[in-house]
Write a protein that holds these residues in place. Structure first.
Motif, short mmCIF file in Angstrom:
data_model
loop_
_atom_site.label_atom_id
_atom_site.label_comp_id
_atom_site.label_asym_id
_atom_site.label_seq_id
_atom_site.Cartn_x
_atom_site.Cartn_y
_atom_site.Cartn_z
N ALA A 68 42.81 30.99 29.19
CA ALA A 68 43.84 31.72 28.45
C ALA A 68 45.17 30.99 28.44
N SER A 69 45.36 30.10 29.40
CA SER A 69 46.63 29.37 29.47
C SER A 69 46.70 28.24 28.46
N GLY A 70 45.58 27.94 27.79
CA GLY A 70 45.58 26.86 26.81
C GLY A 70 45.36 25.49 27.42
N ARG A 71 45.16 25.42 28.71
CA ARG A 71 44.95 24.15 29.41
C ARG A 71 43.47 23.79 29.42
N HIS A 72 43.21 22.53 29.71
CA HIS A 72 41.82 22.08 29.84
C HIS A 72 41.20 22.75 31.07
N PRO A 73 40.09 23.48 30.91
CA PRO A 73 39.53 24.25 32.03
C PRO A 73 39.06 23.35 33.18
N LEU A 74 39.03 23.93 34.36
CA LEU A 74 38.61 23.22 35.56
C LEU A 74 37.20 23.63 35.94
N ASN A 75 36.39 22.66 36.33
CA ASN A 75 35.03 22.93 36.82
C ASN A 75 35.09 22.95 38.35
N PHE A 76 35.29 24.14 38.90
CA PHE A 76 35.51 24.25 40.34
C PHE A 76 34.28 23.86 41.15
N ASP A 77 33.09 24.21 40.68
CA ASP A 77 31.87 23.85 41.42
C ASP A 77 31.74 22.33 41.52
N TYR A 78 32.06 21.64 40.43
CA TYR A 78 32.01 20.18 40.43
C TYR A 78 33.03 19.61 41.41
N ILE A 79 34.27 20.14 41.36
CA ILE A 79 35.32 19.66 42.25
C ILE A 79 34.92 19.84 43.71
N HIS A 80 34.40 21.02 44.04
CA HIS A 80 34.02 21.33 45.43
C HIS A 80 32.88 20.42 45.90
N LYS A 81 31.94 20.17 45.01
CA LYS A 81 30.80 19.32 45.37
C LYS A 81 31.24 17.88 45.56
N GLU A 82 32.11 17.37 44.67
CA GLU A 82 32.56 16.00 44.76
C GLU A 82 33.41 15.75 46.01
N LEU A 83 34.18 16.75 46.41
CA LEU A 83 35.04 16.59 47.59
C LEU A 83 34.24 16.37 48.87
N ALA A 84 32.96 16.73 48.86
CA ALA A 84 32.12 16.53 50.04
C ALA A 84 31.74 15.07 50.23
N LYS A 85 31.92 14.26 49.20
CA LYS A 85 31.50 12.86 49.28
C LYS A 85 32.57 12.03 49.98
N PRO A 86 32.14 10.97 50.69
CA PRO A 86 33.11 10.12 51.42
C PRO A 86 34.16 9.52 50.49
N ASN A 87 35.39 9.52 50.95
CA ASN A 87 36.52 8.87 50.29
C ASN A 87 36.94 9.51 48.97
N VAL A 88 36.31 10.61 48.57
CA VAL A 88 36.72 11.32 47.36
C VAL A 88 37.83 12.30 47.72
N THR A 89 38.95 12.24 47.00
CA THR A 89 40.10 13.10 47.29
C THR A 89 40.47 13.90 46.05
N LEU A 90 41.30 14.94 46.25
CA LEU A 90 41.78 15.73 45.12
C LEU A 90 42.63 14.89 44.19
N SER A 91 43.34 13.91 44.74
CA SER A 91 44.15 13.02 43.91
C SER A 91 43.27 12.24 42.93
N LEU A 92 42.14 11.71 43.43
CA LEU A 92 41.21 10.99 42.56
C LEU A 92 40.60 11.91 41.52
N LEU A 93 40.18 13.10 41.93
CA LEU A 93 39.56 14.05 40.99
C LEU A 93 40.56 14.50 39.93
N HIS A 94 41.81 14.69 40.32
CA HIS A 94 42.83 15.08 39.33
C HIS A 94 43.08 13.96 38.33
N HIS A 95 43.08 12.73 38.81
CA HIS A 95 43.25 11.59 37.90
C HIS A 95 42.10 11.55 36.88
N GLU A 96 40.86 11.76 37.33
CA GLU A 96 39.72 11.78 36.42
C GLU A 96 39.80 12.96 35.46
N TYR A 97 40.27 14.09 35.97
CA TYR A 97 40.43 15.30 35.14
C TYR A 97 41.46 15.06 34.03
#
Length: 516
Positions: A68-97
């Protein structure tokens, strides 16, 4: 706004799908979607007062408020799953997003909003929040400040028991065990049991700077106890002690120590145990209760969070558990042995007077020199003063002395010849004492340094034709005489060869005379 609360309450009252649809004004497809999502996420009646339609929508369909905010939606399940991997950070995921948003011509969320929305999602829907801790990455260990006790059966005296605590920061699953001492053996044993309890190994172990595990820790240098370091290598993990006077480096275990002190140690204050085994049995029961207690602010427990969100990330245990060993230094004695707990073990004689490192385990003694393996011995137990000697470690003259047995003497004689074998057999049979016979044979064997096998065999053969009672002295005399005769014969042959094999000589005719 969809009437989420009314849909769930009517469904709980047993109203049919058609009736719910007619009552709320929503399609049967939408009603079915809401009920299925509620079952999937464990939302059941009765509902709390604060669970209004907006709250339920954010809980069941968090992506709707973002869309509803007009922003590109976030895939939370994907983010949570990727964060479990070694060396993956929220900074990297946000850059990819952000890159994906621009590719789709949509406006991305800022990094701060990205983190906030993920945090809200994880707090509601997941057992673990992976912003700070990754699953399977760290294990924090420490001794609890509060002690338990057991009762001495004979005196009735209370004996202190020290509690080891290990915590996985991601899921908060903890392990605890009581020991009568905080020595190195207890420390290593506790780690082994903790790994077995968790069923795997983390990448890093964060410990305190206790002397049993850390020899030296400064800003420039870290020296671990050799046994502790060897255990870490066995489990393929890394020891990273917390900085000195920095409890925040292991905040999870500090928090678990406090909780365990309350829910386990204090809970056992009125339980009387008469052995450390009994205490650990009671402690394990309280530990299971502690790990299965529901979280106060989110769904699940420490155990369920571990099973669902962290167990998969642990490295597998090695085929065999680590065997506790102790390291010492020793000096090689003049008899090329070292002393370990009043037992003696040989090393190569070339290392006499050198300092060596000794690894002592339950069943083996392993000796190193400058980190190079020298030898291993099976550990000796029982009466003091036992000796373990490897023949290859001896000088040559010692080997000759040790090898003096009838079997070895016969084997040596066979390698020389049949006459020598007959002589050795006679010597073994003729002496009243076997030791005397072996000493004579030893003297005979030493002759091999000066004479060839052929010469010894020839002397024995000659002597046996002369007497049926050969002696080593007679053989020595024959060898000397034969040597002398051989030398004289060789000299005569050389002279004859010089007489016959002369060079060119002028005859008498050359000087005007007549040759005869």
């Amino acid at each position: 706004m969809i009437h989420y609360r009314k849909i769930l309450e009517l469904h709980d009252e047993g109203i049919s799908l058609r009736g719910i649809s007619a009552s709320t004004g929503h399609s049967r497809q939408k009603v079915t979607e809401v009920m299925e999502m509620a079952v999937k996420k464990g939302l059941t009646c009765p509902l709390d007062e604060e669970m209004d339609d907006k709250w339920i929508e954010d809980f069941l369909f968090p992506e709707k408020s973002l869309e509803a905010s007009g922003r590109h939606p976030l895939n939370f399940d994907y983010i949570h799953k990727e964060l479990a991997k070694p060396n993956v950070t929220l900074s990297l995921l946000h850059h990819e997003y952000e890159a994906e948003s621009r590719a789709n011509n949509k406006i991305p969320y800022s990094y701060r909003s990205f983190i906030r929305h993920y945090g809200e999602y994880a707090q509601k829907h997941k057992a673990t929040l992976r912003i700070r801790r990754k699953p399977g990455e760290i294990l924090e260990v420490d001794w609890a400040g509060t002690t338990a006790f057991i009762i001495d059966r004979d005196t009735g005296e209370k004996v202190k028991a020290y509690i080891f605590v290990a915590t996985l920061p991601c899921s908060q699953l903890s392990y605890a065990e009581a020991f009568l001492s905080m020595n190195l053996q207890s420390w290593i044993c506790a780690h082994i049991h903790a790994y077995e309890y968790f069923g795997g190994v983390t990448q890093i172990v964060v410990s305190d700077n206790l002397k049993t595990g850390v020899t030296k820790h400064t800003s420039r240098e870290l020296v671990l106890n050799p046994t502790y370091k060897e255990m870490a290598n066995h489990y393929d993990t890394i020891i990273m002690p917390a900085r000195v006077r920095s409890p925040k480096d292991k905040a999870s275990v500090e928090g678990s120590v406090g909780a365990i002190s309350t829910w386990i140690i204090a809970a056992l204050r009125n339980t009387h145990c008469f052995s450390i085994e009994e205490l650990n049995e009671e402690l394990r029961k309280k530990l299971e209760e502690f790990n299965h207690r529901p979280f106060t602010r989110k769904e699940g427990s420490r155990y369920s969070a571990f099973e669902e969100e962290e167990k998969f990330a642990l490295s597998p245990l090695p085929g065999m558990p680590y065997k506790i060993s102790e390291w010492k230094t020793a000096k090689v004695r003049p008899d090329y042995h070292i002393s370990v707990e009043s037992m003696f073990y040989s090393v190569p004689y070339e290392y006499i007077s050198r300092q060596v490192d000794v690894k002592i385990s339950e069943d083996m003694i392993v000796i190193y020199f400058n980190h190079m393996w020298l030898t291993s011995h099976k550990r000796l137990y029982g009466r003091f003063g036992q000796i373990s000697t490897v023949r290859e470690h001896m000088p040559d003259n010692h080997k000759l002395f040790v090898d003096q047995t009838p079997e070895v003497a016969i084997e040596w004689a066979e390698s020389i010849g049949s006459s020598t074998l007959s002589t050795v057999r006679y010597l073994l049979d003729s002496y009243q004492s076997e030791k005397q016979a072996l000493q004579s044979i030893f003297s005979l064997k030493k002759l091999e340094h000066r004479y060839s096998k052929y010469e010894i065999e020839r002397a024995c053969k000659t002597l046996l034709t002369m007497t049926k009672r050969p002696t080593v002295k007679s053989i020595q005399t024959l060898l000397k005489n034969n040597k002398k005769k051989d030398a004289e014969q060789e000299l005569e042959q050389n002279i004859e060869m010089n007489d016959t094999n002369f060079g060119f000589t002028r005859g008498a005719s050359y000087y005007g005379g007549k040759d005869k």
